[in-house]
Design a protein around this motif. Structure first.
Motif, mmCIF file in Angstrom:
data_model
loop_
_atom_site.group_PDB
_atom_site.id
_atom_site.type_symbol
_atom_site.label_atom_id
_atom_site.label_comp_id
_atom_site.label_asym_id
_atom_site.label_seq_id
_atom_site.Cartn_x
_atom_site.Cartn_y
_atom_site.Cartn_z
ATOM 1 N N ARG A 66 0.823 -1.212 0.000
ATOM 2 C CA ARG A 66 0.000 0.000 0.000
ATOM 3 C C ARG A 66 0.855 1.259 0.000
ATOM 4 N N ILE A 67 1.793 1.297 0.946
ATOM 5 C CA ILE A 67 2.605 2.510 1.063
ATOM 6 C C ILE A 67 3.477 2.684 -0.167
ATOM 7 N N GLY A 68 4.023 1.551 -0.641
ATOM 8 C CA GLY A 68 4.845 1.636 -1.842
ATOM 9 C C GLY A 68 4.046 2.228 -2.988
ATOM 10 N N ARG A 69 2.813 1.781 -3.105
ATOM 11 C CA ARG A 69 1.981 2.259 -4.201
ATOM 12 C C ARG A 69 1.699 3.752 -4.073
ATOM 13 N N THR A 70 1.216 4.178 -2.907
ATOM 14 C CA THR A 70 0.901 5.602 -2.760
ATOM 15 C C THR A 70 2.159 6.451 -2.884
ATOM 16 N N ALA A 71 3.264 5.942 -2.343
ATOM 17 C CA ALA A 71 4.493 6.739 -2.412
ATOM 18 C C ALA A 71 4.900 6.948 -3.864
ATOM 19 N N VAL A 72 4.839 5.885 -4.643
ATOM 20 C CA VAL A 72 5.211 6.027 -6.055
ATOM 21 C C VAL A 72 4.246 6.965 -6.769
ATOM 22 N N LEU A 73 2.960 6.790 -6.476
ATOM 23 C CA LEU A 73 1.972 7.659 -7.119
ATOM 24 C C LEU A 73 2.238 9.122 -6.780
ATOM 25 N N GLU A 74 2.521 9.361 -5.501
ATOM 26 C CA GLU A 74 2.757 10.726 -5.085
ATOM 27 C C GLU A 74 3.983 11.315 -5.772
ATOM 28 N N THR A 75 5.062 10.540 -5.811
ATOM 29 C CA THR A 75 6.273 11.078 -6.432
ATOM 30 C C THR A 75 6.080 11.273 -7.924
ATOM 31 N N ARG A 96 13.718 6.273 -5.501
ATOM 32 C CA ARG A 96 14.527 6.789 -4.417
ATOM 33 C C ARG A 96 13.670 7.565 -3.418
ATOM 34 N N ASN A 97 12.794 8.415 -3.950
ATOM 35 C CA ASN A 97 11.956 9.199 -3.057
ATOM 36 C C ASN A 97 10.866 8.359 -2.424
ATOM 37 N N ALA A 98 10.387 7.372 -3.183
ATOM 38 C CA ALA A 98 9.299 6.550 -2.653
ATOM 39 C C ALA A 98 9.778 5.665 -1.512
ATOM 40 N N LEU A 99 11.089 5.468 -1.412
ATOM 41 C CA LEU A 99 11.595 4.632 -0.326
ATOM 42 C C LEU A 99 11.406 5.289 1.041
ATOM 43 N N ILE A 100 11.401 6.615 1.067
ATOM 44 C CA ILE A 100 11.378 7.309 2.356
ATOM 45 C C ILE A 100 10.174 6.917 3.214
ATOM 46 N N PRO A 101 8.956 7.014 2.669
ATOM 47 C CA PRO A 101 7.828 6.615 3.530
ATOM 48 C C PRO A 101 7.827 5.118 3.833
ATOM 49 N N LEU A 102 8.621 4.342 3.103
ATOM 50 C CA LEU A 102 8.642 2.907 3.382
ATOM 51 C C LEU A 102 9.509 2.566 4.591
ATOM 52 N N VAL A 103 10.427 3.460 4.946
ATOM 53 C CA VAL A 103 11.348 3.131 6.038
ATOM 54 C C VAL A 103 10.624 2.736 7.328
ATOM 55 N N PRO A 104 9.696 3.574 7.805
ATOM 56 C CA PRO A 104 9.044 3.168 9.062
ATOM 57 C C PRO A 104 8.245 1.884 8.913
ATOM 58 N N ILE A 105 7.736 1.638 7.725
ATOM 59 C CA ILE A 105 6.972 0.415 7.527
ATOM 60 C C ILE A 105 7.897 -0.793 7.650
ATOM 61 N N ILE A 106 9.065 -0.667 7.044
ATOM 62 C CA ILE A 106 9.999 -1.788 7.061
ATOM 63 C C ILE A 106 10.475 -2.049 8.487
ATOM 64 N N THR A 107 10.856 -0.984 9.193
ATOM 65 C CA THR A 107 11.319 -1.211 10.554
ATOM 66 C C THR A 107 10.157 -1.560 11.477
ATOM 67 N N GLY A 108 8.983 -1.043 11.143
ATOM 68 C CA GLY A 108 7.804 -1.382 11.943
ATOM 69 C C GLY A 108 7.504 -2.876 11.901
ATOM 70 N N GLU A 109 8.087 -3.548 10.913
ATOM 71 C CA GLU A 109 7.889 -4.985 10.836
ATOM 72 C C GLU A 109 8.355 -5.683 12.098
ATOM 73 N N ALA A 110 9.389 -5.140 12.728
ATOM 74 C CA ALA A 110 9.892 -5.778 13.936
ATOM 75 C C ALA A 110 8.767 -5.947 14.949
ATOM 76 N N PHE A 111 7.931 -4.915 15.074
ATOM 77 C CA PHE A 111 6.810 -4.998 16.012
ATOM 78 C C PHE A 111 5.838 -6.095 15.586
ATOM 79 N N LEU A 112 5.510 -6.065 14.294
ATOM 80 C CA LEU A 112 4.546 -7.047 13.811
ATOM 81 C C LEU A 112 5.103 -8.460 13.958
#
Ligand SMILES: Nc1ncnc2c1ncn2[C@@H]1O[C@H](COP(=O)(O)OP(=O)(O)OP(=O)(O)O)[C@@H](O)[C@H]1O
Ligand code: SF4
Ligand SMILES: [Mg+2]
Lengths: 359, 831
Positions: free
Chosen positions: B232-241, B267-283
């Motif tokens: 989801r985030i990857g998609r919106t991030a790419v769309l936004e950029t 490159r820009n779309a990766l930024i909003p993905l960072v918290p999602i990727i690290t948030g995986e630890a919680f999940l």
């Protein structure tokens, strides 16, 4: 650029860019929007051509069409964009890429978001240098610094390594202009480059553009909806309304004797352009209609104070407003001024029938 | 502040967070009502032995010295030993055994999430609004709405049954290498891998493949939520950029397609993905409890769960400490990634706040001037309310009953009861009595059913009438708003109109709203919707009788409901199964079939909807209030208040949510709070405590922004008190942001509650709960009684999808530019 210089450029030789009967449409789910509908105009070297019009009149789409940056669901449907004697619409995507940024550069409205936030300003200028001039490494850096200096950014050595968010709004727009100039374009398209800036910075940017134009003999297409800015920078003005150019004249002529009722309205809506109280349209009432069909009438008629019966049945074409004026055209059934009304209408009726699609 | 200074500050901040988080853990296990000594002794409890242990373990020391001791040991990595589940074994040994399995599991789920989720999301973003985009987006959304534990159960069943379903063409167990479906992975090949590989390359490779295959299904489930998020985030991030001005500028510069995609878009779309990727630890940590339980992977999550339910305090403390270290480490990693990837880190860019204020309207006067539209509307409303007046009053009575019940000593209970009786007597249009379905066949026709129709049809009519009524009420309310807007509002336009209009143009949000309404109606009208009642069928089955047509005696017989239930259970085999939309042997219609104990599944499901939604909404409401109040205070006073709240909230956020929930539920297991509403009250309290920091965090920014606005200073200069300023000038602005976050978190709470109940910790019998129903039917998924687990799981997926869609709609309506909310929150911490 002084007006004499520009008008002398006009008389001699080929135009740099010549747009003929351009039509660009958007195929939305609901309707086909003819955002640009059959416009023609020229830009010469060293000349600044202003495009004015209300929001939604098709100014940006015109610019994008020239750059061939119109995206789905938009399509350039008709017309020619002659640049250096060749039609840009016949270029392959690859050829087009080298023209973009190389020969024709563009500056967008919002300097705050026109730069990629994750790369340094220098990096982004160097990208253009690499693409079009094959420069890289320290050479490119040196060139980038020079460009930043040329657009008046102090301490360019340091600034070149900074990120966009470390620049102020005015500086960012200067950087964007530097990027546009990186490859020595011949034509610069500015889509409301100063709208997002405050007034003093706006004036500085306009001054910068004038200087650069003088140095490099640039042709500039300057889009704005601010009549004040147009008066300051343009040599020639095209007034757009609902996808069409309704009036085209040298800037002084246009301000002194606007002919099209829409232009008159626009000028009257600027404070300080004193006219008689009852003649005055504080603002032009109503909105720009969405052009979604073949025009068989004057699109301004619903808002036009001078509209008459034929305005709903005849589509006005650009005609010289009268013998006296030099190079001044308007698309209004009231003109040519020196003809009686019926004959004038007949001119438009015929003109409308003659025009055909070229593609 | 430079980027690296900022990063350094974040790292330093994490030290107090670890200390504080560990302190919270100590407080939980030592101050709670759990007695470690009786946990150790179990049934062999005697006072002398207890005293002995107390002295040995230092439990007689004063609390502060125990605390210092606890902290000192953990921070010097003297991790102690287990007391209860493996007495005498050191924590090190236990971790050495259990951790590798969890690491192996986590590794593969991260791989799956990253290498499937991100590419799919980017692909969808580059090709928006194409069929493949719709499939990918919708799939991702539904995928992450499925509770992990349920998905795991379904996957286990599917894999075990593959051989049968394909007639032996493909069996998972024998595919490539022989494995069991449910097993801990054999990781022996990891000890000195190089030597083993050199010795026997073929054998080592086989072990590797076996271990991978063993973990793959669990990893797929565990990675599912993150995968959906990343997509989801990857998609919106790419769309936004793609639509951003700098991409346009790059294009105008002549940058080619590929370089545009890689350099400027990805490159820009990766930024909003960072918290999602690290948030995986919680999940992953939270989810490991469930996935490891279902797949019998004896890893850390499983170990923690067992330590918790057995009250093995030192082990709990040690594991918690390790989890905190992992999560804080992940947070540091996240900051590090941000610092590298986003040059704007640490830069406080001024974001502009729209300055919109609304005018107060003396409505009454306006209505008096033009009463007709209001009168028509009120008349319709009177009819709508009138036909249901009895039911509304019953609800009032029921709430009064609950309130009285909550107060110790139950004062005024009898008065409430008589009130309830009086309310019950008022007839209502859509009550069970008006359209009854609990009739029986008397040999020639149906008796006691609506118009003599079959019970199934009568029930269906009642459900249809209930929903028609509910939607009529909503239409009426909406119409009222429109009338107000057209006839009575002084201003033609307010900013809120834009919000409403944007939502109306948001088809995805409207889809969510309709689903949410469907479930809310289900919860509100639960007593009316069921084919039978809670009281008769579930709570007091031996107090009621049911009449039915007996084929044997060819006459109408009567039997106790409880006895009938014994004969109508769904336990797999053909004649021991009552499938959805069928009648049981006693002529009772079961829209969703029956549970294993023969009780009606539909009735339980609708009451399950009631408890799930109640918990989610109330918990979010309380957490929201706490978060909002704190946001006001910290934004207004800033400085120390802000710093302290940052510390506390960061510490709470650094705790693994699911683990804390488990721990708290265990700790309060035998207290009176646990008894209230079969655990719902306790769960609500726990969720509020655990969730407020997330809310506070998400609205802190907007609150700070609004506090800097000129109109706040103006208000202060008019001599308004701080509370007035906060309430009137700051809260309304921040509230909408809270709404966004809260609406996006509701689904997560529903999943968490179901997960905890599945583990036997959440809502206890007799109150029906979806997670417990899933556990109830778990062993019958592959049998004809598949409906018991399947139906509640599908409903959770549906309602969570609906809530998330609704949340998206609200977010886009309130603030089209808003950051995407906290994605982890929408997935229930991994349950
Ligand atoms: N991507 C698009 N899809 C559909 N319609 C579009 C699209 N882009 C532009 N249009 C249509 O083209 C018309 C002209 O738009 P354009 O952006 O050229 O206006 P403008 O004159 O630049 O206005 P402004 O001063 O607001 O920038 C608009 O009315 C709009 O409806
Ligand atoms: S053609 Fe008619 S309507 Fe159009 S501008 Fe001229 S006078 Fe007005
Ligand atoms: Mg524009």
């Amino acid at each position: 650029m002084s007006t004499e210089q520009a008008s002398s450029a006009r008389t001699e030789g080929e135009p740099l860019l010549s747009i003929e009967n351009l039509r660009t449409s958007f195929y939305t789910d609901k309707e086909v929007i003819r955002a640009v509908d059959g416009i023609s105009f020229d830009i010469f070297r060293g000349e600044t051509v202003g495009i004015v019009g209300e929001s939604g009149s098709g100014k940006s789409v015109t610019a994008r069409s020239i750059m061939r940056l119109v995206e789905k669901p938009g399509r350039i449907e008709n017309g020619r964009i002659m640049y250096d004697g060749e039609d840009l619409l016949d270029k392959s995507p690859k050829q087009m890429r080298s023209i973009r940024g190389g020969s024709i550069a563009m500056v967008f409205q919002d300097p705050l978001t026109s730069l990629n936030p994750v790369y340094t300003v220098g990096n982004q200028i160097k990208e253009a240098l690499r693409l079009h001039r094959g420069l890289s490494g320290s050479k490119a850096t040196k060139e980038a610094i020079e460009l930043l200096e040329a657009v008046g950014i102090p301490d360019a050595h340091r600034r070149v390594r900074e990120y966009p968010h470390q620049f102020s709004g005015g500086m960012r727009q200067r950087a964007v202009i530097a990027m546009a100039l990186a490859c020595d374009p011949e034509l610069l398209i500015c889509d409301e480059p100063t709208t997002a800036l405050d007034v003093t910075i706006q004036a500085q940017i306009l001054e910068l553009l004038e200087e650069l134009q003088e140095e490099r003999d640039l042709g500039i297409m300057f889009i704005t909806h601010d009549m004040g800015v147009i008066a300051e920078i343009a040599d020639r003005v095209n007034v757009m309304y609902a996808g069409e150019i309704v009036e085209s004249a040298p800037v002084v002529e246009l301000f002194e004797s606007p002919k099209h009722p829409y232009t008159q309205g626009l000028l009257n809506s600027i404070p300080g352009q004193g006219l008689d109280e009852d003649e005055r349209l504080a603002t032009i009432e109503g909105d720009v209609p969405t052009p979604n069909e073949d025009p068989t009438y004057c699109r301004f008629a619903p808002r036009c104070p001078k509209a008459f019966a034929e305005c709903d049945t005849v589509h006005p074409v650009p005609v010289d407003v009268g013998d006296s004026a030099d190079d001044h055209r308007a698309s209004c059934l009231l003109y040519p001024e020196d003809l009686p009304s019926e004959e004038a209408v007949a001119v438009h009726r015929e003109g409308g029938q003659r025009g055909g699609d070229t593609r | 502040m430079s980027r690296w200074q900022y990063f350094l500050r974040r790292v330093l901040m994490s030290i107090p967070v670890v200390i504080f988080g560990t302190t919270i853990t100590f407080a939980l296990i030592r101050l709670g009502p759990l007695d470690p000594v009786s946990a150790i002794l179990g049934t062999q409890y005697n006072p002398q032995a207890a005293e002995q242990i107390r002295t040995n373990l230092g439990l007689n020391q004063p609390l502060w010295s125990q605390y210092l001791d606890f902290m000192y040991r953990l921070f010097t990595f003297q991790l102690g030993q287990s007391w209860v589940i493996a007495p005498g074994t050191t924590a090190y040994e236990l971790i050495e055994i259990y951790a590798p399995r969890t690491i192996w599991l986590g590794f593969w789920s991260v791989v799956i999430a990253l290498f499937v989720g991100i590419p799919l999301g980017f692909y969808a973003g580059l090709n928006p609004n194409t069929p493949s985009d719709y499939v990918a987006s919708f799939g991702g959304i539904v995928w992450r709405a499925m509770p992990n534990f349920w998905l795991a159960i379904m996957l286990v069943t599917a894999l075990s049954q593959l051989g049968t379903w394909t007639n032996g063409l493909f069996t998972w167990q024998t595919w490539i290498v022989r494995t069991n479906v449910v097993t801990p992975p054999a990781l022996g090949f990891f000890q000195s891998p190089v030597e083993q590989f050199l010795e026997d390359p073929g054998g080592w490779t086989e072990s590797f493949i076996r271990a991978t295959k063993q973990i793959a299904p669990a990893a797929l489930v565990l990675g599912s939520a993150s995968m959906g998020n990343e997509m989801r985030i990857g998609r919106t991030a790419v769309l936004e950029t793609i639509n951003s001005n700098y991409v346009e500028t790059a294009r105008a510069k002549g940058v080619s397609g590929r370089s545009l995609v890689w350099k400027h878009i990805f490159r820009n779309a990766l930024i909003p993905l960072v918290p999602i990727i690290t948030g995986e630890a919680f999940l992953l940590l939270g989810g490991s409890v469930f996935v490891e339980t279902v797949f019998a992977i004896n890893g850390l999550g499983w170990l923690f769960f067992n330590a918790a339910i057995n009250g093995d305090l030192p082990l709990i403390g040690t594991l918690m400490f390790i989890f905190i270290l992992i999560l804080v480490g992940t947070n540091i990693l996240q900051d590090f990634l941000y610092t590298i990837i986003d040059p704007r880190v640490g830069y406080d860019g001024g974001i502009t706040v729209s300055t919109t204020t609304e005018t107060e309207i003396p409505l009454r006067q306006r209505v008096a001037e033009n009463p007709q539209p209001a009168l028509i509307w009120a008349a319709v409303g009177a009819v709508l309310i009138g036909v249901e007046l009895g039911a509304i009053l019953q609800v009032v009575g029921a709430i009064a009953g609950v309130v009285v019940n909550l107060i110790p000593g139950d004062p005024g209970a009898s008065a409430v009861q008589s009130l309830q009786a009086a309310f019950d007597a008022i007839p209502t249009l859509i009550s069970r009595d008006v359209i009854p379905n609990q009739g029986y066949w008397n040999g020639t026709g149906y008796e006691n059913t609506f118009l003599g129709l079959s019970p199934a049809v009568a029930w269906a009519i009642r459900v249809a009438v209930v929903y028609a009524y509910a939607f009529a009420v909503l239409a009426w309310a909406w119409n009222g708003y429109k009338r107000f807007r057209r006839h009575y509002r002084r201003v033609d336009w307010t900013p809120r109109d834009d919000v409403v209009n944007r939502f109306r143009g948001h088809s995805w949000g409207k889809f969510g709203l309709i689903i949410v309404i469907t479930f809310v109606v289900m919860a509100v009208f639960a007593p009316t919707l069921g084919p039978t009642t809670m009281e008769q069928n579930i709570l007091q089955p031996y107090d009621y009788e049911v009449s039915y047509w007996s084929e044997d005696t060819q006459s109408v017989e009567t039997v106790l409901v409880g006895e009938a239930n014994l004969g109508s259970g769904s336990q797999g085999a053909g004649d021991e199964n009552v499938a959805p939309l069928t009648y049981d042997d006693f002529g009772r219609f079961h829209p969703f079939g029956t549970a294993t104990n023969g009780k009606d599944l539909f009735t339980q499901v609708v009451f399950g909807a009631r408890i799930s939604l109640t918990i989610a909404v109330v918990a979010m409401g309380i957490a929201g209030l706490i978060g909002l109040a704190l946001a006001m205070i910290t934004a207004y006073y800033k400085g120390l208040a802000d710093l302290a709240t940052v510390l506390v909230s960061d510490s709470i956020q650094a705790l693994p949510v699911i683990m804390v929930l488990i721990l708290m539920l265990v700790i309060f297991q035998n207290t009176w709070v646990r008894e209230l509403y079969d655990g719902a009250v306790l769960i609500i309290l726990i969720f509020s405590i655990v969730y407020w920091p997330f809310i506070w965090r998400s609205i802190r920014g907007p609150a700070l922004q609004v506090s800097e606005q000129d109109w706040i200073d103006a208000a202060k200069s008019f001599g308004q008190t701080p509370t007035q300023v906060m309430r009137k000038h700051m809260a309304p602005y921040v509230f909408s942001y809270m709404l966004i976050y809260a609406s996006l978190s509701l689904g997560g709470i529903i999943i968490s509650v179901a997960g905890l109940s599945y583990l036997g910790l959440g809502i206890t019998a007799p109150t029906p709960e979806w997670g417990r129903l899933i556990a109830n039917g778990q062993q019958y998924v592959a049998s004809p009684s598949w409906h018991i687990s399947l139906v509640p799981g599908l409903l959770i997926t549906l309602v969570v999808t609906g809530l998330n869609a609704f949340g998206d709609g609200i977010r886009d309506a309130i603030d089209p530019q808003a950051d995407t909310g906290d994605e982890a929150a929408a997935t229930g911490g991994g349950a």
